[in-house]
Structures are given as structure tokens and as C-alpha cells.
Design a protein around this motif. Structure first.
Motif, PDB file in Angstrom:
ATOM      1  N   GLN A  99       0.768  -1.253  -0.094  1.00  0.00           N
ATOM      2  CA  GLN A  99      -0.017   0.054   0.122  1.00  0.00           C
ATOM      3  C   GLN A  99       0.830   1.324  -0.052  1.00  0.00           C
ATOM      4  OE1 GLN A  99      -2.797  -0.204   3.383  1.00  0.00           O
ATOM      5  NE2 GLN A  99      -4.193  -1.561   2.121  1.00  0.00           N
ATOM      6  N   VAL A 100       0.131   2.300  -0.284  1.00  0.00           N
ATOM      7  CA  VAL A 100       0.889   3.611  -0.699  1.00  0.00           C
ATOM      8  C   VAL A 100       0.192   4.644   0.442  1.00  0.00           C
ATOM      9  CG1 VAL A 100       1.425   5.691  -2.206  1.00  0.00           C
ATOM     10  CG2 VAL A 100       1.704   3.062  -2.823  1.00  0.00           C
ATOM     11  N   GLN A 101       0.972   5.379   1.363  1.00  0.00           N
ATOM     12  CA  GLN A 101       0.526   6.322   1.874  1.00  0.00           C
ATOM     13  C   GLN A 101       0.809   7.765   1.567  1.00  0.00           C
ATOM     14  OE1 GLN A 101       2.365   3.765   3.696  1.00  0.00           O
ATOM     15  NE2 GLN A 101       0.568   2.465   3.631  1.00  0.00           N
ATOM     16  N   LEU A 102      -0.343   8.508   1.540  1.00  0.00           N
ATOM     17  CA  LEU A 102       0.145   9.809   1.137  1.00  0.00           C
ATOM     18  C   LEU A 102      -0.266  10.979   2.064  1.00  0.00           C
ATOM     19  CD1 LEU A 102      -1.523   9.604  -2.426  1.00  0.00           C
ATOM     20  CD2 LEU A 102       0.967   9.507  -2.049  1.00  0.00           C
ATOM     21  N   VAL A 103       0.543  11.872   2.230  1.00  0.00           N
ATOM     22  CA  VAL A 103       0.298  12.819   3.413  1.00  0.00           C
ATOM     23  C   VAL A 103       0.280  14.293   2.791  1.00  0.00           C
ATOM     24  CG1 VAL A 103       0.900  13.987   5.481  1.00  0.00           C
ATOM     25  CG2 VAL A 103       1.081  11.345   5.190  1.00  0.00           C
ATOM     26  N   GLU A 104      -0.733  15.102   2.586  1.00  0.00           N
ATOM     27  CA  GLU A 104      -0.443  16.514   2.141  1.00  0.00           C
ATOM     28  C   GLU A 104      -0.205  17.498   3.457  1.00  0.00           C
ATOM     29  OE1 GLU A 104      -4.340  14.743  -0.371  1.00  0.00           O
ATOM     30  OE2 GLU A 104      -3.587  14.790   1.793  1.00  0.00           O
ATOM     31  N   SER A 105       0.436  18.594   2.783  1.00  0.00           N
ATOM     32  CA  SER A 105       0.596  19.736   3.750  1.00  0.00           C
ATOM     33  C   SER A 105       0.519  20.924   3.127  1.00  0.00           C
ATOM     34  CB  SER A 105       1.660  19.656   4.766  1.00  0.00           C
ATOM     35  OG  SER A 105       2.913  19.594   3.889  1.00  0.00           O
ATOM     36  N   GLY A 106       0.554  22.124   3.399  1.00  0.00           N
ATOM     37  CA  GLY A 106       0.746  23.388   2.929  1.00  0.00           C
ATOM     38  C   GLY A 106      -0.448  24.241   2.663  1.00  0.00           C
ATOM     39  N   GLY A 107      -1.862  23.676   2.919  1.00  0.00           N
ATOM     40  CA  GLY A 107      -2.771  24.401   2.600  1.00  0.00           C
ATOM     41  C   GLY A 107      -3.184  25.736   3.584  1.00  0.00           C
ATOM     42  N   GLY A 108      -4.084  26.468   3.618  1.00  0.00           N
ATOM     43  CA  GLY A 108      -4.162  27.569   4.296  1.00  0.00           C
ATOM     44  C   GLY A 108      -4.969  28.746   3.812  1.00  0.00           C
ATOM     45  N   LEU A 109      -5.078  29.817   4.217  1.00  0.00           N
ATOM     46  CA  LEU A 109      -5.652  31.032   3.609  1.00  0.00           C
ATOM     47  C   LEU A 109      -4.832  31.925   3.156  1.00  0.00           C
ATOM     48  CD1 LEU A 109      -8.688  32.798   3.730  1.00  0.00           C
ATOM     49  CD2 LEU A 109      -7.774  33.644   6.186  1.00  0.00           C
ATOM     50  N   VAL A 110      -5.256  32.367   2.138  1.00  0.00           N
ATOM     51  CA  VAL A 110      -4.390  33.374   1.425  1.00  0.00           C
ATOM     52  C   VAL A 110      -5.271  34.270   0.475  1.00  0.00           C
ATOM     53  CG1 VAL A 110      -4.274  31.734  -0.784  1.00  0.00           C
ATOM     54  CG2 VAL A 110      -2.532  33.532  -0.357  1.00  0.00           C
ATOM     55  N   GLN A 111      -4.923  35.763   0.350  1.00  0.00           N
ATOM     56  CA  GLN A 111      -5.644  36.638  -0.413  1.00  0.00           C
ATOM     57  C   GLN A 111      -5.503  36.230  -2.039  1.00  0.00           C
ATOM     58  OE1 GLN A 111      -4.128  40.527   1.026  1.00  0.00           O
ATOM     59  NE2 GLN A 111      -5.717  40.541   2.308  1.00  0.00           N
ATOM     60  N   ALA A 112      -6.515  36.489  -2.469  1.00  0.00           N
ATOM     61  CA  ALA A 112      -6.237  36.818  -4.165  1.00  0.00           C
ATOM     62  C   ALA A 112      -5.066  37.187  -4.857  1.00  0.00           C
ATOM     63  CB  ALA A 112      -7.471  37.115  -4.694  1.00  0.00           C
ATOM     64  N   GLY A 113      -4.456  36.601  -5.478  1.00  0.00           N
ATOM     65  CA  GLY A 113      -3.295  37.002  -6.241  1.00  0.00           C
ATOM     66  C   GLY A 113      -2.003  36.542  -5.471  1.00  0.00           C
ATOM     67  N   GLY A 114      -2.136  35.799  -4.357  1.00  0.00           N
ATOM     68  CA  GLY A 114      -1.235  35.264  -3.584  1.00  0.00           C
ATOM     69  C   GLY A 114      -0.790  33.921  -4.226  1.00  0.00           C
ATOM     70  N   SER A 115      -0.026  33.308  -3.319  1.00  0.00           N
ATOM     71  CA  SER A 115       0.790  32.058  -3.645  1.00  0.00           C
ATOM     72  C   SER A 115       0.789  31.067  -2.286  1.00  0.00           C
ATOM     73  CB  SER A 115       2.216  32.160  -4.075  1.00  0.00           C
ATOM     74  OG  SER A 115       2.279  32.724  -5.230  1.00  0.00           O
ATOM     75  N   LEU A 116       0.662  29.743  -2.743  1.00  0.00           N
ATOM     76  CA  LEU A 116       1.036  28.738  -1.838  1.00  0.00           C
ATOM     77  C   LEU A 116       1.616  27.643  -2.473  1.00  0.00           C
ATOM     78  CD1 LEU A 116      -2.627  28.310  -0.093  1.00  0.00           C
ATOM     79  CD2 LEU A 116      -0.574  29.077   1.302  1.00  0.00           C
ATOM     80  N   ARG A 117       2.360  26.809  -1.569  1.00  0.00           N
ATOM     81  CA  ARG A 117       2.922  25.576  -2.163  1.00  0.00           C
ATOM     82  C   ARG A 117       2.304  24.377  -1.353  1.00  0.00           C
ATOM     83  NH1 ARG A 117       9.008  23.556  -2.552  1.00  0.00           N
ATOM     84  NH2 ARG A 117       8.778  23.165  -0.222  1.00  0.00           N
ATOM     85  N   LEU A 118       1.846  23.554  -1.878  1.00  0.00           N
ATOM     86  CA  LEU A 118       1.237  22.291  -1.361  1.00  0.00           C
ATOM     87  C   LEU A 118       2.426  21.259  -1.457  1.00  0.00           C
ATOM     88  CD1 LEU A 118      -2.365  22.217  -2.669  1.00  0.00           C
ATOM     89  CD2 LEU A 118      -1.360  23.286  -0.698  1.00  0.00           C
ATOM     90  N   SER A 119       2.463  20.238  -0.546  1.00  0.00           N
ATOM     91  CA  SER A 119       3.257  19.040  -0.622  1.00  0.00           C
ATOM     92  C   SER A 119       2.689  17.841  -0.228  1.00  0.00           C
ATOM     93  CB  SER A 119       4.405  19.242   0.489  1.00  0.00           C
ATOM     94  OG  SER A 119       5.275  20.636   0.484  1.00  0.00           O
ATOM     95  N   CYS A 120       3.176  16.924  -0.936  1.00  0.00           N
ATOM     96  CA  CYS A 120       2.603  15.523  -0.724  1.00  0.00           C
ATOM     97  C   CYS A 120       3.681  14.416  -0.560  1.00  0.00           C
ATOM     98  CB  CYS A 120       1.663  15.274  -1.744  1.00  0.00           C
ATOM     99  SG  CYS A 120       1.047  13.414  -1.958  1.00  0.00           S
ATOM    100  N   ALA A 121       3.835  13.902   0.389  1.00  0.00           N
ATOM    101  CA  ALA A 121       4.881  13.091   0.857  1.00  0.00           C
ATOM    102  C   ALA A 121       4.361  11.410   0.732  1.00  0.00           C
ATOM    103  CB  ALA A 121       5.419  12.961   2.165  1.00  0.00           C
ATOM    104  N   ALA A 122       4.948  10.747  -0.186  1.00  0.00           N
ATOM    105  CA  ALA A 122       4.769   9.380  -0.178  1.00  0.00           C
ATOM    106  C   ALA A 122       5.540   8.504   0.201  1.00  0.00           C
ATOM    107  CB  ALA A 122       4.431   8.903  -1.729  1.00  0.00           C
ATOM    108  N   SER A 123       4.789   7.374   0.853  1.00  0.00           N
ATOM    109  CA  SER A 123       5.611   6.168   1.612  1.00  0.00           C
ATOM    110  C   SER A 123       5.035   4.860   1.401  1.00  0.00           C
ATOM    111  CB  SER A 123       5.659   6.435   3.035  1.00  0.00           C
ATOM    112  OG  SER A 123       4.224   6.465   3.662  1.00  0.00           O
ATOM    113  N   GLY A 124       5.467   3.920   1.660  1.00  0.00           N
ATOM    114  CA  GLY A 124       5.216   2.565   1.359  1.00  0.00           C
ATOM    115  C   GLY A 124       5.550   1.820  -0.010  1.00  0.00           C
ATOM    116  N   ARG A 125       4.821   1.069  -0.480  1.00  0.00           N
ATOM    117  CA  ARG A 125       5.099   0.542  -1.603  1.00  0.00           C
ATOM    118  C   ARG A 125       5.073   1.487  -2.977  1.00  0.00           C
ATOM    119  NH1 ARG A 125       5.245  -5.134  -1.253  1.00  0.00           N
ATOM    120  NH2 ARG A 125       4.462  -5.467  -3.322  1.00  0.00           N
TER     121      ARG A 125
END
Length: 124
Positions: A1-27
Motif C-alpha cells: 500500500q501507498v500512504q500519502l500525506v499532504e501539507s501546505g494548505g491555508g488561507l491566502v488573499q487573491a493574487g497570492g501564492s501557496l505551495r502544497l506538498s505530498c509525501a509518499a511512503s510505502g510500496r
């Protein structure tokens, strides 16, 4: 099995930026690609972007082309989604996914690994 864990979400104003991450582990050794989907309030979940496991091919939904960039760090087994020039209509829960089938835009019922989702809220 594969496990996926996201991070990086949040509140931002229009025009702004965010970076999401997804770490994978397992098979992870047989995975074809990883990607991002999103589900806005009251709407169906939709494809956003994907990257082949080797990192040499990417795909984007038309609605995010030129604004989002997907990348991966093979050493960390992590995929990133850099989101720039964000718009309020991008407010959604963003999910990371991984799959075995050989396509960059898989049907969602073919995806066997999902993260828990991370909320992105873009204020106007």
C-alpha cells in the motif's frame, strides 16, 4: 500500500501564492504517476495536475495552466504544487493521489491511493 500525506494548505488573499506538498511512503516502486485533484464546495472533485513518477512529464488542467507548477523531489518521494496568482474560485480541498495505470489524467475510480486532503481558501 501507498500512504500519502499532504501539507501546505491555508488561507491566502487573491493574487497570492501557496505551495502544497505530498509525501509518499510505502510500496511506491510500481507507481506510474502522482497528482492533485480538488473539490470545491458543492462541486465534484476534479483533476488539477499530475507528474510522472520519473518527473519527466507533467499535465495540467486548462484552468490552472500558467498559474500552477507541479514538481517532485525523488530523494524525498515528495510532490509539490506551486500555486501562484490564486483566485477565489480555487478555494477547495486539494487531494494528492497516486496511481498505477499508464495515463497522466486518470479516471478517479482508478486511483487506489489518496491523501487526506488539505484546505486552500482564497479570499477576495
Amino acid at each position: 500500500q501507498v500512504q500519502l500525506v499532504e501539507s501546505g494548505g491555508g488561507l491566502v488573499q487573491a493574487g497570492g501564492s501557496l505551495r502544497l506538498s505530498c509525501a509518499a511512503s510505502g510500496r511506491t516502486f510500481s507507481r506510474y504517476a502522482m497528482g492533485w485533484f480538488r473539490q470545491a464546495p458543492g462541486k465534484d472533485r476534479e483533476f488539477v495536475s499530475s507528474i510522472r513518477w520519473s518527473g519527466d512529464r507533467t499535465s495540467y488542467a486548462d484552468s490552472v495552466k500558467g498559474r500552477f507548477t507541479i514538481s517532485r523531489d525523488n530523494a524525498k518521494n515528495t510532490v509539490y504544487l506551486q500555486m501562484n496568482s490564486l483566485k477565489p474560485e480555487y478555494t477547495a480541498v486539494y487531494y494528492c493521489a497516486s496511481w498505477l495505470i499508464i495515463t497522466m489524467t486518470p479516471p478517479q475510480n482508478a486511483l487506489d491511493a489518496w491523501g487526506q486532503g488539505t484546505l486552500v481558501t482564497v479570499s477576495s
